[in-house]
Write a protein that holds these residues in place. Sequence first.
Motif, PDB file in Angstrom:
ATOM      1  N   ASP A 141     -13.222  18.542  69.693  1.00 21.02           N
ATOM      2  CA  ASP A 141     -14.313  19.137  70.446  1.00 21.02           C
ATOM      3  C   ASP A 141     -14.828  20.363  69.712  1.00 21.02           C
ATOM      4  OD1 ASP A 141     -12.691  21.287  71.030  1.00 21.02           O
ATOM      5  OD2 ASP A 141     -11.969  20.382  72.885  1.00 21.02           O
ATOM      6  N   LYS A 142     -15.790  21.016  70.354  1.00 24.40           N
ATOM      7  CA  LYS A 142     -16.522  22.060  69.632  1.00 24.40           C
ATOM      8  C   LYS A 142     -15.666  23.293  69.336  1.00 24.40           C
ATOM      9  CE  LYS A 142     -20.618  19.935  70.949  1.00 24.40           C
ATOM     10  NZ  LYS A 142     -20.434  18.733  71.752  1.00 24.40           N
ATOM     11  N   ASP A 143     -14.536  23.423  70.042  1.00 23.72           N
ATOM     12  CA  ASP A 143     -13.668  24.570  69.773  1.00 23.72           C
ATOM     13  C   ASP A 143     -13.027  24.466  68.397  1.00 23.72           C
ATOM     14  OD1 ASP A 143     -14.275  25.556  72.224  1.00 23.72           O
ATOM     15  OD2 ASP A 143     -12.549  24.618  73.214  1.00 23.72           O
ATOM     16  N   ALA A 144     -13.027  23.259  67.846  1.00 22.88           N
ATOM     17  CA  ALA A 144     -12.430  23.087  66.524  1.00 22.88           C
ATOM     18  C   ALA A 144     -13.301  23.699  65.431  1.00 22.88           C
ATOM     19  CB  ALA A 144     -12.204  21.596  66.249  1.00 22.88           C
ATOM     20  N   LEU A 145     -14.546  23.999  65.761  1.00 22.63           N
ATOM     21  CA  LEU A 145     -15.425  24.651  64.780  1.00 22.63           C
ATOM     22  C   LEU A 145     -15.128  26.142  64.766  1.00 22.63           C
ATOM     23  CD1 LEU A 145     -18.916  23.076  65.535  1.00 22.63           C
ATOM     24  CD2 LEU A 145     -17.587  22.768  63.461  1.00 22.63           C
ATOM     25  N   THR A 146     -14.880  26.687  63.594  1.00 19.94           N
ATOM     26  CA  THR A 146     -14.705  28.138  63.515  1.00 19.94           C
ATOM     27  C   THR A 146     -15.902  28.739  62.797  1.00 19.94           C
ATOM     28  OG1 THR A 146     -13.582  28.005  61.390  1.00 19.94           O
ATOM     29  CG2 THR A 146     -12.198  27.902  63.362  1.00 19.94           C
ATOM     30  N   ALA A 147     -16.219  29.955  63.176  1.00 19.17           N
ATOM     31  CA  ALA A 147     -17.383  30.617  62.577  1.00 19.17           C
ATOM     32  C   ALA A 147     -17.197  30.765  61.067  1.00 19.17           C
ATOM     33  CB  ALA A 147     -17.600  31.974  63.226  1.00 19.17           C
ATOM     34  N   ASP A 148     -16.008  31.165  60.661  1.00 21.05           N
ATOM     35  CA  ASP A 148     -15.746  31.344  59.229  1.00 21.05           C
ATOM     36  C   ASP A 148     -15.860  30.029  58.475  1.00 21.05           C
ATOM     37  OD1 ASP A 148     -15.299  33.931  59.747  1.00 21.05           O
ATOM     38  OD2 ASP A 148     -13.103  33.856  59.552  1.00 21.05           O
ATOM     39  N   GLY A 149     -15.251  28.999  59.073  1.00 20.32           N
ATOM     40  CA  GLY A 149     -15.266  27.690  58.420  1.00 20.32           C
ATOM     41  C   GLY A 149     -16.684  27.168  58.263  1.00 20.32           C
ATOM     42  N   VAL A 150     -17.486  27.302  59.315  1.00 22.22           N
ATOM     43  CA  VAL A 150     -18.873  26.834  59.243  1.00 22.22           C
ATOM     44  C   VAL A 150     -19.627  27.630  58.181  1.00 22.22           C
ATOM     45  CG1 VAL A 150     -21.048  26.703  60.515  1.00 22.22           C
ATOM     46  CG2 VAL A 150     -18.931  25.996  61.609  1.00 22.22           C
ATOM     47  N   ALA A 151     -19.398  28.944  58.140  1.00 23.75           N
ATOM     48  CA  ALA A 151     -20.085  29.779  57.151  1.00 23.75           C
ATOM     49  C   ALA A 151     -19.744  29.304  55.736  1.00 23.75           C
ATOM     50  CB  ALA A 151     -19.680  31.243  57.336  1.00 23.75           C
ATOM     51  N   ARG A 152     -18.479  28.982  55.532  1.00 22.55           N
ATOM     52  CA  ARG A 152     -18.043  28.538  54.201  1.00 22.55           C
ATOM     53  C   ARG A 152     -18.712  27.218  53.817  1.00 22.55           C
ATOM     54  NH1 ARG A 152     -13.808  25.728  53.274  1.00 22.55           N
ATOM     55  NH2 ARG A 152     -12.991  26.032  55.386  1.00 22.55           N
ATOM     56  N   VAL A 153     -18.726  26.271  54.778  1.00 20.60           N
ATOM     57  CA  VAL A 153     -19.311  24.963  54.494  1.00 20.60           C
ATOM     58  C   VAL A 153     -20.805  25.098  54.198  1.00 20.60           C
ATOM     59  CG1 VAL A 153     -19.844  22.715  55.492  1.00 20.60           C
ATOM     60  CG2 VAL A 153     -17.583  23.722  55.824  1.00 20.60           C
ATOM     61  N   ILE A 154     -21.494  25.887  55.016  1.00 20.85           N
ATOM     62  CA  ILE A 154     -22.939  26.051  54.824  1.00 20.85           C
ATOM     63  C   ILE A 154     -23.216  26.687  53.460  1.00 20.85           C
ATOM     64  CG2 ILE A 154     -24.986  27.284  55.658  1.00 20.85           C
ATOM     65  CD1 ILE A 154     -24.421  25.083  57.533  1.00 20.85           C
ATOM     66  N   ALA A 155     -22.419  27.702  53.118  1.00 24.44           N
ATOM     67  CA  ALA A 155     -22.628  28.367  51.819  1.00 24.44           C
ATOM     68  C   ALA A 155     -22.454  27.373  50.677  1.00 24.44           C
ATOM     69  CB  ALA A 155     -21.654  29.533  51.681  1.00 24.44           C
ATOM     70  N   GLU A 156     -21.483  26.508  50.810  1.00 24.52           N
ATOM     71  CA  GLU A 156     -21.217  25.524  49.758  1.00 24.52           C
ATOM     72  C   GLU A 156     -22.354  24.495  49.672  1.00 24.52           C
ATOM     73  OE1 GLU A 156     -17.321  22.865  48.594  1.00 24.52           O
ATOM     74  OE2 GLU A 156     -17.089  24.452  50.097  1.00 24.52           O
ATOM     75  N   LEU A 157     -22.849  24.096  50.857  1.00 26.44           N
ATOM     76  CA  LEU A 157     -23.949  23.127  50.883  1.00 26.44           C
ATOM     77  C   LEU A 157     -25.221  23.717  50.274  1.00 26.44           C
ATOM     78  CD1 LEU A 157     -23.465  21.564  54.435  1.00 26.44           C
ATOM     79  CD2 LEU A 157     -23.108  20.415  52.241  1.00 26.44           C
ATOM     80  N   ARG A 158     -25.441  25.003  50.523  1.00 26.36           N
ATOM     81  CA  ARG A 158     -26.642  25.653  49.994  1.00 26.36           C
ATOM     82  C   ARG A 158     -26.716  25.553  48.479  1.00 26.36           C
ATOM     83  NH1 ARG A 158     -29.578  29.529  53.336  1.00 26.36           N
ATOM     84  NH2 ARG A 158     -28.335  30.262  55.087  1.00 26.36           N
ATOM     85  N   GLU A 159     -25.561  25.513  47.822  1.00 19.73           N
ATOM     86  CA  GLU A 159     -25.563  25.480  46.366  1.00 19.73           C
ATOM     87  C   GLU A 159     -25.989  24.122  45.824  1.00 19.73           C
ATOM     88  OE1 GLU A 159     -21.715  26.806  45.151  1.00 19.73           O
ATOM     89  OE2 GLU A 159     -22.030  28.748  46.130  1.00 19.73           O
TER      90      GLU A 159
END
Lengths: 299, 271
Positions: free
Chosen positions: B93-111
Motif C-alpha cells: 500500500d501507499k505507506d510503503a512509499l517513502t519520501a526519500d526513496g521517491v526522491a532518489r528514484v525521481i532524481a535517477e529517472l531525471r538523468e
Amino acid sequence: MPEQTGSVPAPNQDSDAGRLPQAVAVAADEAAAQGMDIPPPADESTEEQSGLGGSLAEPLVTMPPDDREPRPLPQIRVRGRSFMALVLSPEPPLADWVAALDLQISKSAPFFAAKPVILDCGLLQADEHGLDALVPALLDRGIRLIEIEGADPDWPATAGWEWPEGYSGGRAIGAIEIPEEAPPPPPDPSRASLVIDEPVRSGQTVSFPDGDVVVLGSVASGAEVSAGGSVHVYGTLRGRAFAGVGGNNGGRILCRRLHAELIAIGGLYMTAEDLPADRIGQSVQVRLDGERLMLLPLD
Amino acid sequence: MGKVLVVTSGKGGVGKTTSTASLGAALAQENQKVVVVDFDVGLRNLDLVMGAERRVVFDLINVVQGDAKLAQALIRDKRVETLSILPASQTRDKDALTADGVARVIAELRETFDWIVCDSPAGIERGAQLAMHHADEAVVVTNPEVSSVRDSDRIIGLLDSTTAKAKAGEKINKHLLLTRYDAARAARGEMLRVEDVLEILSIPLIGIIPESEEVLRASNLGAPVTLNNPDSAPARAYFDAVRRLRGETVDMNVPTDRKGLFGKLFKWRAA
C-alpha cells in the motif's frame, strides 16, 4: 452595556447577552436574585422598549402609575445564574506584587477581562507602603472589582479608593490556574488588509482577524475566507465568507459575483438556500443591519 | 535533466491513468524519451492500460526500498522504443512509499529521460502528495461536472502549496485537461461548459478530450489510444495537448470522429 437599567447593577453580563431577546429579563433576574427592587412594568411603552432586546439605547424608564383601570400584571420570571468571581490577595511588598501581576497579565491578557474580581487585603497592614495606590492600579489594568475585603474605608490609605457596592459571602473554591497565552502581536498598520493575488482554492482557508481580506481571483466552492474587517472578492464568491469575525459588525462582504455557500457578518449567517434569488450571480455587497444581513446591489 | 509531469485530479475515475498513458505515449511518439510511473500503489492499472502487465517483475516499491535497481524495474514498451513504464506494486500500500526513496528514484529517472510522467492515485493523501511532490508541471484531469471540478480545484491548491517547487517559492506549471467532453450534451446544458470550468479553475487549458468509445477500446486492448488508433478523435486531442505541453501554439478545438465536420473552434488558450 446598553441594557443595564438605572437601578440594577449588572456587573456580570457579557456583551453577547445583548443579542438575546430576553436581555432585559436577565438584568431583572439578577436584581431579583440580589433582593433588589424590580421596576414594575407599568404600561405599553415600557414593554415595547423591552421588546427591542439588545438595541435599547436608553435605560429602562419606570413610568408612574396612571389612573386607568388596573389590569392584571404579568408574572415576573426569576431564574438563577451564578458567576465565578476571582479573588486577588496582594502580598507585601506591593510594588513587587503589582509588577508580578503585570507580568501575568502580559502572558494571559484575556484572563481578567470581563471577570468579577474580589480584592482580599487580608495579608496587608493598614499602613502598608503603597496601599493607597493599589485599587487605582488594579482599575487601571482593567480589573473589575466587585468587593474589597480585609480593609476598612476608615483607614487613611484606603479612604481615596473607589469602594464597590459590596457582595459578601460566596463559597471559596481554591486556587485557579491562570492559562498562559501569548498576547496577540499588535496589528501591523501596513497589514491592515491582506491581498490575495490568486484564486482561493477549494479546501483552502484564508483568515485575517486584523483587517480586510481582498481576493483578486475567485473563492472556490469549499474554500473559506474570514476577516476581522471586510471581505472583498473581485472574482466569483462560491465558497464561504465571514466578515467581522471577532464582533466587528461594521464588516462587509463585497463580491463581483455572488454564488456563495455561506455568508456571515459578526456571527449572523445566511446559507446559499437563503440567498435572495435576484442577488445570485450579481455584484453584491452584504452588510449587517441590526440583526439582519442586507444584500445590496453593487452596480 | 528531464521534466517531471504529474497527472492528477483528486477525484477518481476521471481518466488519470488513461491520460497518463496517452500523453506519455504521444510524447514518446514525438521522439521524446519518456517513462510513465504508476504511483497508485495497491491499485495499479497503468501496466494494464500500457499492455505491460505480463512483463512486470520488479516495481516502484522494490526500487524505493532498494530491493531492485531501477534498470531492473523499468519495462520498455514494445511499440515505441523511447517509452518505458515503471509499474506500481499491487500487493503493497501507499505507506510503503517513502519520501526519500521517491526522491532518489525521481532524481535517477531525471538523468535518463526527457519526461517523467507520474500517474497520481486519486485522493489528496500520501500517495497523491508523493506523486506530485517533485513535479515541474502538472496536468489536472477534469470531467465537465461539478464534483470533478471542485476536486480539481482542491488539487490545484495543493500543487501550489505542498509540492517541492511550491515550498521553494517557485511556481509549478499547471495545465487543465478536460476529458470525457461531449459537445452535444454540453450544448444541451447537461454538462458544464468549457468556459464554466475554465472560469472556476482559472488555469490554462491544454486540451479537450472528447468522450469516445475509442478510449475504452484502446484501454481494453492494453494500448494507449494514441498508439492504437492515432487518427481517432481522442488521439488527435492528446497529440494536440502534447504539442501545447511542449510550448507550441495549437488552436483549441474538440476533434470529432465525424468526417469533414470539425468541432467548433474554441478561442481559449489560457484562462
